[in-house]
Motif scaffolding. Structure first.
Motif, PDB file in Angstrom:
ATOM      1  N   ARG A   1      -4.326  20.632   0.248  1.00 43.83           N
ATOM      2  CA  ARG A   1      -4.964  19.408   0.729  1.00 43.83           C
ATOM      3  C   ARG A   1      -4.974  18.312  -0.347  1.00 43.83           C
ATOM      4  N   ASP A   2      -4.992  18.727  -1.599  1.00 42.49           N
ATOM      5  CA  ASP A   2      -5.063  17.751  -2.697  1.00 42.49           C
ATOM      6  C   ASP A   2      -3.687  17.285  -3.176  1.00 42.49           C
ATOM      7  N   ALA A   3      -2.636  17.730  -2.504  1.00 42.93           N
ATOM      8  CA  ALA A   3      -1.274  17.376  -2.921  1.00 42.93           C
ATOM      9  C   ALA A   3      -1.013  15.873  -2.998  1.00 42.93           C
ATOM     10  N   PRO A   4      -1.719  15.025  -2.258  1.00 42.81           N
ATOM     11  CA  PRO A   4      -1.469  13.588  -2.382  1.00 42.81           C
ATOM     12  C   PRO A   4      -1.510  13.063  -3.815  1.00 42.81           C
ATOM     13  N   ALA A   5      -2.146  13.788  -4.725  1.00 43.04           N
ATOM     14  CA  ALA A   5      -2.110  13.377  -6.128  1.00 43.04           C
ATOM     15  C   ALA A   5      -0.665  13.321  -6.645  1.00 43.04           C
ATOM     16  N   GLU A   6       0.237  14.049  -5.971  1.00 41.79           N
ATOM     17  CA  GLU A   6       1.645  14.079  -6.382  1.00 41.79           C
ATOM     18  C   GLU A   6       2.497  12.979  -5.734  1.00 41.79           C
ATOM     19  N   TYR A   7       1.894  12.199  -4.836  1.00 41.82           N
ATOM     20  CA  TYR A   7       2.680  11.180  -4.124  1.00 41.82           C
ATOM     21  C   TYR A   7       3.436  10.222  -5.039  1.00 41.82           C
ATOM     22  N   PRO A   8       2.802   9.729  -6.111  1.00 40.95           N
ATOM     23  CA  PRO A   8       3.515   8.747  -6.934  1.00 40.95           C
ATOM     24  C   PRO A   8       4.885   9.274  -7.379  1.00 40.95           C
ATOM     25  N   ARG A   9       4.964  10.584  -7.646  1.00 39.48           N
ATOM     26  CA  ARG A   9       6.223  11.189  -8.060  1.00 39.48           C
ATOM     27  C   ARG A   9       7.132  11.481  -6.860  1.00 39.48           C
ATOM     28  N   LEU A  10       6.519  11.997  -5.774  1.00 42.44           N
ATOM     29  CA  LEU A  10       7.327  12.492  -4.651  1.00 42.44           C
ATOM     30  C   LEU A  10       7.788  11.390  -3.708  1.00 42.44           C
ATOM     31  N   ILE A  11       6.912  10.476  -3.395  1.00 35.55           N
ATOM     32  CA  ILE A  11       7.264   9.424  -2.432  1.00 35.55           C
ATOM     33  C   ILE A  11       6.821   8.057  -2.955  1.00 35.55           C
ATOM     34  N   PRO A  12       7.506   7.604  -4.005  1.00 35.43           N
ATOM     35  CA  PRO A  12       7.156   6.296  -4.567  1.00 35.43           C
ATOM     36  C   PRO A  12       7.365   5.199  -3.520  1.00 35.43           C
ATOM     37  N   GLY A  13       6.568   4.149  -3.645  1.00 33.89           N
ATOM     38  CA  GLY A  13       6.730   3.014  -2.731  1.00 33.89           C
ATOM     39  C   GLY A  13       6.177   3.267  -1.340  1.00 33.89           C
ATOM     40  N   ARG A  14       5.376   4.332  -1.177  1.00 35.32           N
ATOM     41  CA  ARG A  14       4.798   4.652   0.133  1.00 35.32           C
ATOM     42  C   ARG A  14       3.756   3.604   0.558  1.00 35.32           C
ATOM     43  N   VAL A  15       3.479   3.566   1.859  1.00 30.27           N
ATOM     44  CA  VAL A  15       2.353   2.791   2.380  1.00 30.27           C
ATOM     45  C   VAL A  15       1.310   3.789   2.845  1.00 30.27           C
ATOM     46  N   SER A  16       0.050   3.561   2.438  1.00 30.39           N
ATOM     47  CA  SER A  16      -1.008   4.526   2.774  1.00 30.39           C
ATOM     48  C   SER A  16      -2.096   3.847   3.594  1.00 30.39           C
ATOM     49  N   PHE A  17      -2.630   4.565   4.533  1.00 35.55           N
ATOM     50  CA  PHE A  17      -3.701   4.038   5.380  1.00 35.55           C
ATOM     51  C   PHE A  17      -4.913   4.954   5.305  1.00 35.55           C
ATOM     52  N   ASP A  18      -6.065   4.329   5.462  1.00 38.22           N
ATOM     53  CA  ASP A  18      -7.349   5.038   5.433  1.00 38.22           C
ATOM     54  C   ASP A  18      -8.116   4.506   6.640  1.00 38.22           C
ATOM     55  N   ILE A  19      -7.862   5.103   7.794  1.00 31.81           N
ATOM     56  CA  ILE A  19      -8.415   4.565   9.043  1.00 31.81           C
ATOM     57  C   ILE A  19      -9.338   5.599   9.674  1.00 31.81           C
TER      58      ILE A  19
END
Lengths: 472, 472
Positions: free
Chosen positions: B337-355
């Motif tokens: 569940r905490d894997a999003p900490a790895e996003y900067p490395r895995l999927i740079p330039g992503r768009v994230s939403f908090d809805i």
């Protein structure tokens, strides 16, 4: 910061336009509502309003406020009239707006665990609707049959379950309300998390009709507890009371759902005046605690509760305990705590306080109040008890045949202690008209100025419940 | 309602007076803080402030604001700079006020279960201080080591335990803050119940530096759970997900402390890109739920949790489940569940939403987002997961080599769905600068007008964090 517009109301024009626009069925005049009571439970003097407005819809509320705003006509909103601070009383010159026709549960969404309800709906109706849908509505207080959801929101009502579920503000997902100029805010949102700008919902909760007229709300429902465990505990001293609170919160699997503390004078009063309530255990202890936990899984909970009480007895935290073996036992314990409903008959003319402190200070606060009151009025009935898990004390003082000025003198003593210990002059009843004079004991001049600025921002003509909550 | 004063700032006079009054140690100029970063985690462009103010006391904050107020000098308050909405970014022309020197736990009151802390204290320091005193501080989020308590309050932070303990606002007993004109409100009150007028504390929570500079707070501590039970559940369909939530809340003795839902594409992404995390159970299920309960009494809780999971399997609510047998197992589930900490490395330039949505609508919201995004960007990585017990979805979209305008187009799609289903454009990250344009999807014109009126009432010269939260 601007000053309130002091333009006098043009009441005759306002009344004429209200009646012409909304009709005689919605807007009635004094001759037409002769005999109706406009006082709440606080004893604050209340007079007859210039008119009684009973809208059926949010749009009619908005129309009424637009007209009143234009004519600088003061408005006092009324719900179940069960308040303890005079917040809904008519001080003179207002029209009264009653939400009594805006009543009913609009929707229950069992998946989202929400209940959407009109402001004039009695609390008990909401509790029963939630129950029928397999949920619990967490707010509960003695006036449940008469008080309305709108009033519960406007006063941020507290009651018996705050320690577990919070105050009324903690039950709100959204609040629909009409501002002084007739604009409608809020609505029917069911989101638990919503960080989109300023929290208007929490600003309205506790604003006592001075910022808006609340018309409907989306409420949060909770899982219905299926297991309730209750005990009556005798405590050797105040440190033991706070130790029991801390250990119960840490050790009971479902936490604490009630932690009601009664001082011995309270129990002695019940023994003497309401002997049929049969107060358990001896009268020699320093404090008595009604402890409750509620959760799921009755068997495991009972076992855990009994283990916990045994540990507390072993450790000397509790001096003695009576465990409710049945719902009837638990109801009998609660009847002792609910005895204040008999005050009007038993101690007429009493003065009641609803004050709060840090939990660590509440014992000292009670001690100082009792000592100073007893020194001055040695024959008075002085009762102390409260939702101590929340730091909330109720202090009740009465002496037959008191002169009127004694009441003010008693207030001076209790509020002096409240100020000394940095407490709150109103834990759950609100400020209304009655506590306006002592608000400064719990709020700094800068805070009062900020409140005043907010009031003027949302109600620049000061038409909503003037003379309540904040002195303008 | 008045308009904001549009008088231009007299920045050179303001800077001179700030420096002369507070000294060069507190007020530094760009040449003196060369190389310091002023951006947060949102990627919102941030420029260099005219000066950096680092007060050591509330009085110094008040002095700084009095000077800025007098000269119409804009101020942006900065804490840990971990925000996701650009609320602490420097847009141009502001002085930055950092609370970094106002750090430390002032007092823990174990009897009242409160912790008094300065605004610049990192969240993790508070968590550790609470832990050492035998309590838990309930707020928890990934940025715990860097984010500050002041920022947590200013953004009303959410995180992993909201379902059980609420947002940051639910941890607050009192907030000390300096208003735009330098007046200080709030203080060191420890009362749980305090119905003395408008709730300034809740107004400041989530106001993102636009109403006041938060300087300290009294926080509520909670009993430390001694038993944690965790399971990874595979779910046949969305109705089963909401059924599991409802039944877990009703049947687990200590309630639900986490209910994190992951869509299959999220789990597949983890399997492919972070295989060392070993996602449990097969990949053929419709949803995956990380379910946690925490309370006291480990043995009884484990037994109740196992019974509950067995019932859910028997009833077909859960298709399959993996029960954590150890803390290491539970940590492994949480790592997924905490894997999003790895996003900067895995999927740079992503768009994230908090809805967020009503729980009943969140499944449909995710479906619509996924369908519309996939139709337009068939090769994109689209990840959906979230704190579904709170109706909070995180949606992450990325495609390597995207053109800049794709980001705006993706936002259009997701916010269109949010608006359609009456959701919130910001569940827990706030509005800041980044979401200002879409605030109108979640707030009505009347609400925006009310917010603007409140802003002007407390900050008539619009010096506090202009260009954030509310368009003036």
């Amino acid at each position: 910061m601007q000053d309130p517009k002091t333009t006098a109301a043009n009441s005759s024009d306002a009344l004429a336009e209200l009646r012409a626009t909304l009709g005689a069925d919605v807007v009635s005049l004094p001759a037409e509502f002769d005999g109706r009571q406009f006082a709440d439970w606080s004893g604050t003097p209340s007079t007859t309003p210039l008119a009684l407005i009973r809208p059926r819809t949010t749009e009619e509320v908005a129309t009424a406020l637009r007209i009143c705003h234009r004519h600088n006509q003061p408005v006092v909103t009324q719900g179940g009239m069960t308040g303890h601070a005079g917040g809904a009383c008519v001080l003179g010159g207002e029209v009264a707006l009653s939400v009594e026709r805006m009543s009913g549960v609009l929707e229950i969404d069992p998946v989202s665990a929400t209940l959407t309800v009109l402001a004039g709906t009695p609390l008990q109706v909401v509790q029963e609707a939630a129950e029928q849908a397999g949920f619990m509505f967490a707010l509960d207080l003695g006036a449940r049959g008469s008080c309305t959801i709108g009033g519960n929101i406007a006063t941020n009502a507290g009651g018996n379950r705050v320690i577990r579920y919070g105050m009324m503000r903690d039950q709100l997902l959204d609040v629909e309300a009409v501002l002084a100029d007739g604009s409608v805010i809020g609505g029917r949102r069911k989101m638990i998390k919503n960080n989109t700008g300023y929290d208007l919902r929490n600003l309205l909760a506790g604003s006592e009709g001075t910022l808006a007229v609340i018309t409907s709300a989306v409420l949060r429902l909770r899982a219905k507890p299926t297991a309730v465990s209750t005990a009556w505990c005798a405590m050797p001293n105040y440190d033991a009371v706070t130790a029991l609170l801390g250990r119960a919160q840490a050790c009971l699997p479902a936490g604490v759902s009630a932690f009601e503390v009664m001082w011995p004078s309270y129990c002695d009063f019940i023994r003497e005046r309401l002997p049929e309530l049969r107060v358990p255990l001896g009268s020699e202890h320093a404090y008595y605690v009604l402890l409750e936990t509620c959760g799921a899984d009755p068997e495991r909970q009972s076992a855990a509760f009994e283990d916990f009480l045994a540990d507390m007895l072993d450790d000397g935290v509790i001096a003695d305990a009576a465990l409710a073996q049945s719902e009837a036992d638990a109801a009998a314990f609660w009847a002792i705590r609910d005895a204040p409903a008999e005050y009007p008959r038993l101690i007429p003319g009493r003065v009641s306080f609803d004050i709060s402190f840090a939990v660590a200070q509440a014992g000292e606060a009670a001690r100082r109040c009792d000592e100073r009151l007893r020194a001055r009025w040695p024959r008075a009935t002085i009762l102390v008890y409260g939702h101590l898990g929340d730091g909330n004390l109720h202090v009740v003082v009465q002496e037959p045949g008191w002169r009127d000025d004694a009441i003010d003198a008693v207030k001076e003593v209790v509020y002096e202690v409240t100020g000394e210990l940095g407490g709150s002059v109103s834990a759950e009843h609100g400020i209304g008209e009655e506590k306006l004079k002592v608000l400064g004991l719990s709020r700094s001049p800068a805070e009062l100025a900020a409140m005043k600025a907010i009031k003027l921002a949302l109600d620049p003509r000061n038409i909503l419940n003037p003379g309540k909550v904040i002195a303008m």
